[in-house]
Every structure is written in structure tokens, then in C-alpha cells.
Motif scaffolding. Structure first.
Motif, PDB file in Angstrom:
ATOM      1  N   VAL A  96      32.655  34.430  -5.854  1.00  0.00           N
ATOM      2  CA  VAL A  96      33.888  35.182  -6.103  1.00  0.00           C
ATOM      3  C   VAL A  96      33.577  36.496  -6.802  1.00  0.00           C
ATOM      4  O   VAL A  96      34.135  37.550  -6.456  1.00  0.00           O
ATOM      5  N   TYR A  97      32.656  36.468  -7.768  1.00  0.00           N
ATOM      6  CA  TYR A  97      32.340  37.718  -8.471  1.00  0.00           C
ATOM      7  C   TYR A  97      31.574  38.689  -7.587  1.00  0.00           C
ATOM      8  O   TYR A  97      31.638  39.901  -7.799  1.00  0.00           O
ATOM      9  N   LYS A  98      30.863  38.188  -6.603  1.00  0.00           N
ATOM     10  CA  LYS A  98      30.227  39.081  -5.634  1.00  0.00           C
ATOM     11  C   LYS A  98      31.287  39.782  -4.786  1.00  0.00           C
ATOM     12  O   LYS A  98      31.114  40.934  -4.367  1.00  0.00           O
ATOM     13  N   MET A  99      32.399  39.105  -4.539  1.00  0.00           N
ATOM     14  CA  MET A  99      33.458  39.683  -3.726  1.00  0.00           C
ATOM     15  C   MET A  99      34.069  40.920  -4.386  1.00  0.00           C
ATOM     16  O   MET A  99      34.511  41.849  -3.703  1.00  0.00           O
ATOM     17  N   ILE A 100      34.097  40.956  -5.720  1.00  0.00           N
ATOM     18  CA  ILE A 100      34.784  42.040  -6.437  1.00  0.00           C
ATOM     19  C   ILE A 100      34.172  43.408  -6.128  1.00  0.00           C
ATOM     20  O   ILE A 100      34.865  44.310  -5.644  1.00  0.00           O
ATOM     21  N   PRO A 101      32.867  43.636  -6.391  1.00  0.00           N
ATOM     22  CA  PRO A 101      32.309  44.957  -6.060  1.00  0.00           C
ATOM     23  C   PRO A 101      32.314  45.239  -4.565  1.00  0.00           C
ATOM     24  O   PRO A 101      32.428  46.395  -4.145  1.00  0.00           O
ATOM     25  N   ALA A 102      32.193  44.188  -3.735  1.00  0.00           N
ATOM     26  CA  ALA A 102      32.207  44.402  -2.282  1.00  0.00           C
ATOM     27  C   ALA A 102      33.568  44.915  -1.826  1.00  0.00           C
ATOM     28  O   ALA A 102      33.661  45.807  -0.968  1.00  0.00           O
ATOM     29  N   ILE A 103      34.633  44.376  -2.393  1.00  0.00           N
ATOM     30  CA  ILE A 103      35.986  44.798  -2.032  1.00  0.00           C
ATOM     31  C   ILE A 103      36.196  46.269  -2.360  1.00  0.00           C
ATOM     32  O   ILE A 103      36.677  47.054  -1.524  1.00  0.00           O
ATOM     33  N   PHE A 104      35.816  46.673  -3.565  1.00  0.00           N
ATOM     34  CA  PHE A 104      36.088  48.057  -3.970  1.00  0.00           C
ATOM     35  C   PHE A 104      35.079  49.042  -3.388  1.00  0.00           C
ATOM     36  O   PHE A 104      35.388  50.230  -3.238  1.00  0.00           O
ATOM     37  N   ALA A 123      34.136  48.780  -0.287  1.00  0.00           N
ATOM     38  CA  ALA A 123      34.745  49.015   1.018  1.00  0.00           C
ATOM     39  C   ALA A 123      35.942  49.949   0.914  1.00  0.00           C
ATOM     40  O   ALA A 123      36.141  50.839   1.742  1.00  0.00           O
ATOM     41  N   LYS A 124      36.746  49.775  -0.132  1.00  0.00           N
ATOM     42  CA  LYS A 124      37.898  50.655  -0.325  1.00  0.00           C
ATOM     43  C   LYS A 124      37.444  52.081  -0.643  1.00  0.00           C
ATOM     44  O   LYS A 124      38.045  53.056  -0.185  1.00  0.00           O
ATOM     45  N   ALA A 125      36.377  52.201  -1.435  1.00  0.00           N
ATOM     46  CA  ALA A 125      35.868  53.530  -1.784  1.00  0.00           C
ATOM     47  C   ALA A 125      35.323  54.257  -0.560  1.00  0.00           C
ATOM     48  O   ALA A 125      35.458  55.476  -0.435  1.00  0.00           O
ATOM     49  N   ALA A 126      34.712  53.512   0.351  1.00  0.00           N
ATOM     50  CA  ALA A 126      34.155  54.132   1.563  1.00  0.00           C
ATOM     51  C   ALA A 126      35.244  54.785   2.405  1.00  0.00           C
ATOM     52  O   ALA A 126      34.978  55.739   3.147  1.00  0.00           O
ATOM     53  N   ALA A 127      36.477  54.311   2.271  1.00  0.00           N
ATOM     54  CA  ALA A 127      37.591  54.878   3.035  1.00  0.00           C
ATOM     55  C   ALA A 127      38.173  56.128   2.380  1.00  0.00           C
ATOM     56  O   ALA A 127      39.042  56.789   2.966  1.00  0.00           O
ATOM     57  N   MET A 128      37.716  56.463   1.186  1.00  0.00           N
ATOM     58  CA  MET A 128      38.211  57.654   0.473  1.00  0.00           C
ATOM     59  C   MET A 128      37.424  58.875   0.950  1.00  0.00           C
ATOM     60  O   MET A 128      36.538  59.387   0.269  1.00  0.00           O
ATOM     61  N   THR A 129      37.746  59.348   2.135  1.00  0.00           N
ATOM     62  CA  THR A 129      36.965  60.394   2.795  1.00  0.00           C
ATOM     63  C   THR A 129      37.018  61.740   2.080  1.00  0.00           C
ATOM     64  O   THR A 129      36.101  62.559   2.225  1.00  0.00           O
ATOM     65  N   GLU A 130      38.059  61.984   1.309  1.00  0.00           N
ATOM     66  CA  GLU A 130      38.181  63.280   0.651  1.00  0.00           C
ATOM     67  C   GLU A 130      37.398  63.343  -0.654  1.00  0.00           C
ATOM     68  O   GLU A 130      37.222  64.425  -1.224  1.00  0.00           O
ATOM     69  N   ALA A 131      36.926  62.219  -1.139  1.00  0.00           N
ATOM     70  CA  ALA A 131      36.169  62.186  -2.392  1.00  0.00           C
ATOM     71  C   ALA A 131      34.678  62.349  -2.113  1.00  0.00           C
ATOM     72  O   ALA A 131      34.192  62.030  -1.022  1.00  0.00           O
ATOM     73  N   THR A 132      33.946  62.843  -3.105  1.00  0.00           N
ATOM     74  CA  THR A 132      32.499  62.954  -2.976  1.00  0.00           C
ATOM     75  C   THR A 132      31.874  61.567  -3.134  1.00  0.00           C
ATOM     76  O   THR A 132      32.521  60.623  -3.604  1.00  0.00           O
ATOM     77  N   ALA A 133      30.607  61.453  -2.758  1.00  0.00           N
ATOM     78  CA  ALA A 133      29.911  60.174  -2.876  1.00  0.00           C
ATOM     79  C   ALA A 133      29.869  59.706  -4.326  1.00  0.00           C
ATOM     80  O   ALA A 133      30.047  58.517  -4.624  1.00  0.00           O
ATOM     81  N   VAL A 158      38.730  44.490   4.676  1.00  0.00           N
ATOM     82  CA  VAL A 158      37.704  44.567   3.650  1.00  0.00           C
ATOM     83  C   VAL A 158      36.617  43.537   3.983  1.00  0.00           C
ATOM     84  O   VAL A 158      36.902  42.399   4.304  1.00  0.00           O
ATOM     85  N   ALA A 159      35.387  43.981   3.906  1.00  0.00           N
ATOM     86  CA  ALA A 159      34.262  43.099   4.208  1.00  0.00           C
ATOM     87  C   ALA A 159      33.781  42.438   2.939  1.00  0.00           C
ATOM     88  O   ALA A 159      33.340  43.112   2.017  1.00  0.00           O
ATOM     89  N   VAL A 160      33.860  41.132   2.890  1.00  0.00           N
ATOM     90  CA  VAL A 160      33.364  40.406   1.720  1.00  0.00           C
ATOM     91  C   VAL A 160      32.404  39.295   2.163  1.00  0.00           C
ATOM     92  O   VAL A 160      32.058  38.452   1.393  1.00  0.00           O
TER      93      VAL A 160
END
Length: 465
Positions: A368-376, A378-388, A463-465
Motif C-alpha cells: 500500500v505504501y508503494k502505491m502512494i508515490p506511484a499514484i502521485f 503518475a499524476k505528476a507526469a500528466a502535468m505537462t505545463e510544469a518543469t521536471a 493511474v498505474a500502481v
């Protein structure tokens, strides 16, 4: 790179910097984070041991009162996990680890004093509440280590950090066993005295070998922001099923065993101090095994989640927990129908069911705790206007916030387990069978949520978990 225990710019995703020395820095911080969290878990669970040193004729506390007594530090620890989550970002990971270790001297000294000098039940509730300080350490430790490690190694690092902390529960229970076996159930002060020394070691080690990260960001605002994501609520719910089970059973297992052993030893006859001491010893000889195996399985759950996906391992875990709870239900029903029949066989079945739940809850904690950083991530990767760099910082911040929230909510599951068991033992039949039915039903709900939210084909693209 490191100046006066402060690191100005830390980027674990920079592979070149990681291999050039970053890995060693992260490992050093991980080691002492584990030590400090380990001691914190021990103090958090100290009353699961102290109740074995509290015979009814001396302290006047019945089994129902003891279940409530050990639920109090669980509740306080759960609440403290919220502020502890952003304490490392506010005060620095090293600074807060030193402080959070030293403050454990308060509940340890209080416990020592009032176990030697019996007091009122209300006094013990207050002292037990102070032990909840140890429960907060998990949130700050996990948030801190999450910032030190790259995404590709978070499952293993977080699992190892949490597992090393969790193992503080069986260690203090094992120490209690050694004291009961050698001195009897009349010297609880020995357990407390040992931990006064261990607290000092943890604080000094953290001060000498840990670092503060200047770019670690987790605050009250981020904890509000993270709750806007439905995943935060689902993860917190699942963590009730995994960590809530681990900590709840850790605090209650010894008492359940003691009650059953005492019932078998008395066989309806009078309860004598000698029989209470015998039941305490028998319970202590087994009770530490469950938390020990659950702690050791946690990093394995994280490692499996790194390879196969957190959602998949979590689902498998809950399905297996359903069957394990079924063992307890079946055993309880047989025991209720024929009390006293085949006592040894019944005790073996209870122990097998509980041990399986401990191991599985540990695996689930890691996944379950591995799922937490994986979820966010994946969400961060969709933030195309933000820098890496902005995406990475947002992912770390949200992950750290949810780690604290999930840890707090999950710990409340431990409170629930003790209260449900208390209600079952104070019922007309004074049996835990109804409590086992509740646990089984909850695991069914957790398995359904895991599959429906994270593993159904229609949701996999979200989201890929």
C-alpha cells in the motif's frame, strides 16, 4: 554536498549524483531513521507488554479494561501522526528525529514509576496516552525517508524503514517475555529501564549521523491539498486494513492469548496469582512472533510491489487475509459450541490464524505504501505545463502528505480492533467470535475497493500502481 548536517539541493532522481555518493547519504539516514522509529514503536506498544504484568488482584483491572487501556496510546499515536508528518519539513529530518526520540523519555519514566507504584485506572489511562508519542514517529520517519530515495527504490526503502520500525513491537514483547520467564510477572521496571538506554542511543545516533534537507516540502497546506484527490481516501481506507490490522493485533494478541490460556488453566476453577503468572508466561512466549513476522514481511511486500505493482500485491494480500480471518471465525464457532473441548487444538488454530494475519498485514503495509508515490508520480507526469523539477517536487510533497494521513487513519484501525474485541469479550458469551466476523467482513470490503479502484481494466489507464 553535506554541510553541518544540512543538504541544500537533494535530487535522488539524478542517477549520476546518486551513484557518486547520494546512495551512501540516503542509506546512512535510513539506518538511523530505522533505529529511532524502532524505539518509537516499542514505546508506543509498551502497554501491550505492561498489561501482562498487571494481575487483577494487584491492579484491579479486568480484561475489558486492559483492551481499552492499550487502545488509548493507539488513538493518541494516530492523531499525532498528522502534525508529525510535516514536522520534518518544518524543523528538519535530523532535528525532529532527535527531538521525537528524546521526548519518549516522558512516557517511559511515567510507566516505570506507576508500574512500581500502583495507581488508579484513570492514572494508567493518562500514562498510556503519553506512550502515544511513539506512534507519531512513524509518520515523520516515513515522510523523511520518502524524500531521500528515488522513485525506483521507494518501495524497498519505505518498506525497510517501516519494517525496521514495526519490529520494535515484537522486540519489546520479547524483552517482556525474558523478564517474565526469568524474574516473573512482578518486575516491569526492568523493561522500562532498558528502553531509557535505547532512547538515548537513538537520539545521539540521529544527532551525529542524520541530515536535514532544505528542499523537503510537506506542510499543513499540502495535507489539505492531497485530500482533494480521491486516491487519498481510498489509500487511507486500505491502510486501515493492513496497518490497522498489524498494530491492532500487535496490541491485542497477547491479551487474547492470556485470556484463552487462563480459561484453559482454570477450567472453571478459581483464578490464582500462580495461574495468572503461568498464563502471562504462555502468552508472552507466543505473542511476539506475530508482530515479528509481520515486521519482517513488510519490506518484502514493498519489494514485491516494486516488481509486480502495489495494487496487485495488495489485492492478493486482502484475499489471503479473508481466508485467515475465516480460520479464526471457524475456530471461534467450534470453541463456542463446545467450550473446553480440544483446548490445545483450538489454541493452535487461533495462533495459526493470527500469525497468518500478521504476515499478510506486513506484506500489505509494504504494498500500500508503494502505491502512494506511484499514484502521485503518475499524476505528476500528466502535468505537462510544469518543469521536471516542479513535477518531482509536487509528487514528493503530495506523497509525503498522504503518507502521514494514511498512517494516522490506518492506526485508527488498531483502535477499532481493540474496541471491537473489548465489546466481544464484554458480551453475553464473552467470546471473540463476533469480532472475528467483523474483521473478515472488513477485509472483503478492502479487497473489493482494491480491485474496483485500482485493478479493473477500465481504471488502469487512470493511474498505474
Amino acid at each position: 554536498m553535506v554541510h553541518n548536517h544540512r543538504i541544500a539541493h537533494w535530487d535522488p532522481e539524478d542517477v549520476e549524483a546518486w551513484e557518486a555518493g547520494g546512495k551512501q547519504i540516503a542509506r546512512r539516514n535510513l539506518i538511523w531513521s530505522v533505529v529511532a522509529e524502532h524505539v518509537g514503536f516499542s514505546i508506543w506498544s509498551i502497554w501491550s507488554v505492561m498489561v501482562l504484568f498487571m494481575p487483577m488482584d494487584v491492579y484491579g483491572i479486568d480484561p475489558a479494561g486492559k483492551f481499552f487501556l492499550v487502545a488509548v496510546p493507539t488513538l493518541v499515536g494516530a492523531v499525532l501522526r498528522i502534525p508529525y508528518t510535516f514536522a520534518t519539513a518544518t524543523f528538519g529530518g535530523r532535528n525532529w528525529t532527535v527531538f521525537s526520540a528524546l521526548v519518549l523519555l516522558v512516557p517511559t519514566v511515567l510507566t516505570l514509576w506507576f508500574m512500581v507504584n500502583p495507581a488508579s485506572y484513570t492514572t494508567y489511562l493518562i500514562v498510556a496516552a503519553f506512550a502515544g508519542l511513539g506512534g507519531g514517529n512513524f509518520a515523520s520517519s516515513m515522510t523523511n525517508i520518502n524524500a531521500f530515495y528515488p522513485q525506483r527504490e521507494k518501495g524497498w526503502a519505505l518498506g525497510l524503514n517501516a519494517g525496521g520500525g514495526n519490529i520494535g513491537v515484537p522486540v519489546i514483547q520479547l524483552l517482556g517475555l525474558l523478564v517474565i520467564a526469568t524474574v516473573g510477572n512482578t518486575a516491569p521496571e526492568i523493561v522500562c529501564a532498558v528502553y531509557l538506554v535505547l532512547i538515548a542511543i537513538a537520539a545521539v545516533g540521529a544527532a551525529m549521523f542524520m541530515d536535514n534537507l532544505d528542499n523537503q516540502k510537506t506542510n499543513g497546506r499540502s495535507m489539505i491539498d492531497v485530500l482533494r484527490h480521491s486516491d487519498s481516501w481510498w489509500i487511507a481506507f486500505l491502510y486501515i486494513g493492513t496497518f490497522g490490522s498489524f498494530i491492532g493485533y500487535s496490541f491485542a494478541f497477547g491479551q487474547v492469548l492470556q485470556i484463552n490460556f487462563l480459561a484453559g488453566l482454570t477450567d472453571g476453577g478459581p483464578v490464582t496469582p500462580a495461574l495468572q503468572a503461568r498464563a502471562s508466561l504462555l502468552a508472552a512466549q507466543i505473542a511476539f512472533l506475530g508482530p515479528l513476522l509481520g515486521s519482517l514481511s513488510r519490506p518484502i511486500g514493498g519489494k514485491l510491489a516494486d516488481r509486480l505493482g502495489g495494487g496487485r500485491i495488495t489485492l492478493y494480500t486482502f484475499v489471503a487475509m479473508i481466508f485467515s480471518a475465516g480460520i479464526l471465525v471457524a475456530t471461534g464457532m467450534i470453541d463456542d459450541a463446545s467450550p473446553g473441548a480440544a483446548t490445545g487444538t483450538m489454541m493452535t488454530a487461533y495462533v495459526v490464524g493470527f500469525i497468518a494475519l500478521f504476515v499478510l498485514s506486513g506484506l500489505g503495509n509494504g504494498s500500500v505504501y508503494k502505491m502512494i508515490p506511484a499514484i502521485f508520480a503518475a499524476k505528476a507526469a500528466a502535468m505537462t505545463e510544469a518543469t521536471a523539477e516542479e513535477r518531482a517536487a509536487w509528487s514528493r510533497t503530495m506523497s509525503g502528505a498522504l503518507i502521514g494521513i494514511a498512517g494516522a487513519v490506518g492506526a485508527l484501525g488498531g483502535v477499532g480492533i481493540n474496541l471491537v474485541l473489548r465489546a466481544a469479550y464484554t458480551g453475553a458469551d464473552k467470546s471473540a467470535t463476533n469480532a472475528f466476523w467483523v474483521f473478515l467482513g472488513f477485509y472483503v470490503a478492502c479487497a473489493g475497493v482494491t480491485y474496483g479502484v485500482y485493478l479493473r481494466r477500465s481504471n488502469r489507464a487512470t493511474v498505474a500502481v
